[in-house]
Scaffold this active site. Structure first.
Site, PDB file in Angstrom:
ATOM      1  N   LYS A  14       0.897   6.537   0.816  1.00 24.34           N
ATOM      2  CA  LYS A  14       2.299   6.144   0.626  1.00 24.34           C
ATOM      3  C   LYS A  14       2.435   5.243  -0.603  1.00 24.34           C
ATOM      4  O   LYS A  14       1.639   4.337  -0.811  1.00 24.34           O
ATOM      5  CB  LYS A  14       2.779   5.389   1.869  1.00 24.34           C
ATOM      6  N   SER A  28       3.752   0.039  11.830  1.00 24.42           N
ATOM      7  CA  SER A  28       3.296  -0.815  10.733  1.00 24.42           C
ATOM      8  C   SER A  28       2.150  -1.705  11.181  1.00 24.42           C
ATOM      9  O   SER A  28       2.124  -2.182  12.323  1.00 24.42           O
ATOM     10  CB  SER A  28       4.458  -1.692  10.244  1.00 24.42           C
ATOM     11  N   THR A  57      -0.655   2.444   2.704  1.00 28.18           N
ATOM     12  CA  THR A  57       0.311   1.983   1.705  1.00 28.18           C
ATOM     13  C   THR A  57      -0.432   1.495   0.473  1.00 28.18           C
ATOM     14  O   THR A  57      -1.278   0.594   0.557  1.00 28.18           O
ATOM     15  CB  THR A  57       1.185   0.855   2.281  1.00 28.18           C
ATOM     16  N   TYR A  77      -1.998  -1.593   5.620  1.00 33.63           N
ATOM     17  CA  TYR A  77      -2.074  -2.346   4.377  1.00 33.63           C
ATOM     18  C   TYR A  77      -3.540  -2.671   4.158  1.00 33.63           C
ATOM     19  O   TYR A  77      -4.217  -3.165   5.066  1.00 33.63           O
ATOM     20  CB  TYR A  77      -1.268  -3.647   4.465  1.00 33.63           C
ATOM     21  N   HIS A 112       8.729   1.968  -1.911  1.00 39.29           N
ATOM     22  CA  HIS A 112       8.773   0.911  -0.884  1.00 39.29           C
ATOM     23  C   HIS A 112      10.216   0.488  -0.599  1.00 39.29           C
ATOM     24  O   HIS A 112      10.504  -0.682  -0.340  1.00 39.29           O
ATOM     25  CB  HIS A 112       7.938  -0.293  -1.324  1.00 39.29           C
TER      26      HIS A 112
END
Length: 387
Positions: A252, A107, A156, A130, A276
């Site tokens: 995603k 992440s 994402t 992100y 999510h």
């Protein structure tokens, strides 16, 4: 130590050993938690077709995800703040996944940095992004992932703003966490967790602090993070990211067939059917319900993966039988990590692979390539007969 045979066994140990704040971060969804609950419950509405008198010797769960050989079509999903679940959590999870032969996804909100994970784990890992307003920071982050040898970027799309997660707010979970008295008292009782955290230097957001402009400590990180998620993210920006990255890209957060078609148009290598983990739009349908219409829309023109709700090898098999070519676990491996560290992640993967293998065999199949919807009983209208 109790005999561990299921992911739920790991979950119970995890609950005892990890501070409540970080346990609740994983174990709850947004708003009422409807989508969080239905992600799992909807898998239970699908049944297997048992077959007998079939040669099931010489089975294999091996497959491929975006061209990469995998021991089973299961990747470790990006989970933020994994290094707060267990000291050096991202490094431990990456090592366990690599050794097992499945992808690990780091992440961008990890505690251990890209460089730390690359230095301490010999296995290539995927990187999750992100999309932030600070485009210079994003470009540097992508370059750092390239320099670390990450073979795939997972972007994402469903977090342009945060869904309201009541337990996180009540527990004071923020960036950085608010050290209230109940939290401090809880931390004091989790001695195993505390000793681990005392023994590591990795207690901050390694991909951001010291890398984003003006973010040099936890105090400055809070102000930066609260306004950085890109609310103007659109498909044109996704195209730009595709060009800038230049390698394999997975999108995603796809829940709608129209968005799956757009992902195809921008040249993504794969999509992840995902809500999510029920932590964003509460009241959205479960990922497994969304899978059918998305498969109808894009077929085999793009690789379709699925996450949200997978807690067993049987769940993996159901998703594969309904058309997915890959799946992701987040909570399931986090339970193992918080319960037993690196060994716990390995245990979680072993449990899921064994369940996948045995169930596939009892359905009369010997390989992942042979799995299809004919091994399932799927309720009529399962994917919805909406107006």
């Amino acid at each position: 130590m109790p005999v561990i045979t299921t992911i739920d066994d790991l979950r119970r140990i995890y609950k005892r050993r990890v501070p409540k704040m970080f346990h609740d971060y994983v174990e709850t969804g947004s708003w009422t938690g409807q989508t969080f609950r239905e992600n799992c419950a909807d898998f239970e509405k699908i049944y297997f077709r048992q077959r007998v008198a079939v040669d099931i010797d010489g089975r294999s769960t091996a497959s491929k995800m975006i061209g990469q050989d995998v021991a089973m079509p299961v990747a470790l999903a990006p989970v933020g703040m994994t290094g707060f679940q267990c000291a050096d959590g991202e490094i431990k999870a990456a090592r366990a996944a690599g050794r097992f032969g499945v992808p690990y996804t780091l992440s961008s909100m990890s505690i251990c940095s890209i460089e730390d994970v690359a230095e301490h784990s010999p296995y290539p890992f995927w990187f999750q992004l992100y999309v932030m307003m600070d485009t210079e920071f994003v470009s540097r982050l992508l370059q750092r992932a390239k320099d670390a040898g990450c073979p795939a970027l997972v972007v994402t799309l469903d977090l342009q703003l945060m869904g309201q997660r009541h337990m996180d707010l009540k527990n004071g979970l923020s960036v950085p966490p608010k050290l209230r008295l109940p939290l401090l008292m809880d931390l004091a009782t989790r001695w195993r967790w505390g000793l681990g955290m005392l023994g590591t230097k990795r207690r901050f957001y390694g991909n951001i602090i010291g890398h984003a402009k003006g973010v040099e400590n936890l105090t400055s990180l809070y102000g930066w993070t609260s306004k950085q998620f890109d609310k103007k993210l659109d498909w044109e920006k996704v195209k730009q990211l595709r060009r800038e990255w230049g390698g394999k890209m997975i999108l995603k957060g796809i829940l709608d067939a129209a968005d799956a078609k757009m992902a195809l148009q921008v040249g993504a290598d794969a999509i992840i059917v995902s809500n999510h983990g029920g932590r964003q739009l509460d009241g959205a349908i479960s990922s497994i319900r969304a899978l059918g219409p998305i498969m109808d829309a894009v077929g085999d023109r793009i690789e379709v993966h699925l996450d949200s709700g997978i807690r067993s090898g049987q769940d993996v098999l159901k998703a594969l039988a309904m058309g997915a070519s890959g799946t992701y676990i987040g909570r399931a491996y986090t339970y193992g990590l918080g319960a037993m560290g690196e060994a716990g992640v390995t245990t979680a993967l072993e449990i899921i692979q064994k369940e996948l293998d045995l169930t596939m065999a009892l359905c009369g199949r010997k390989s992942i390539a042979d799995v299809g919807p004919d091994i399932l009983h799927i309720p009529k209208g399962f994917s919805g007969d909406w107006q």
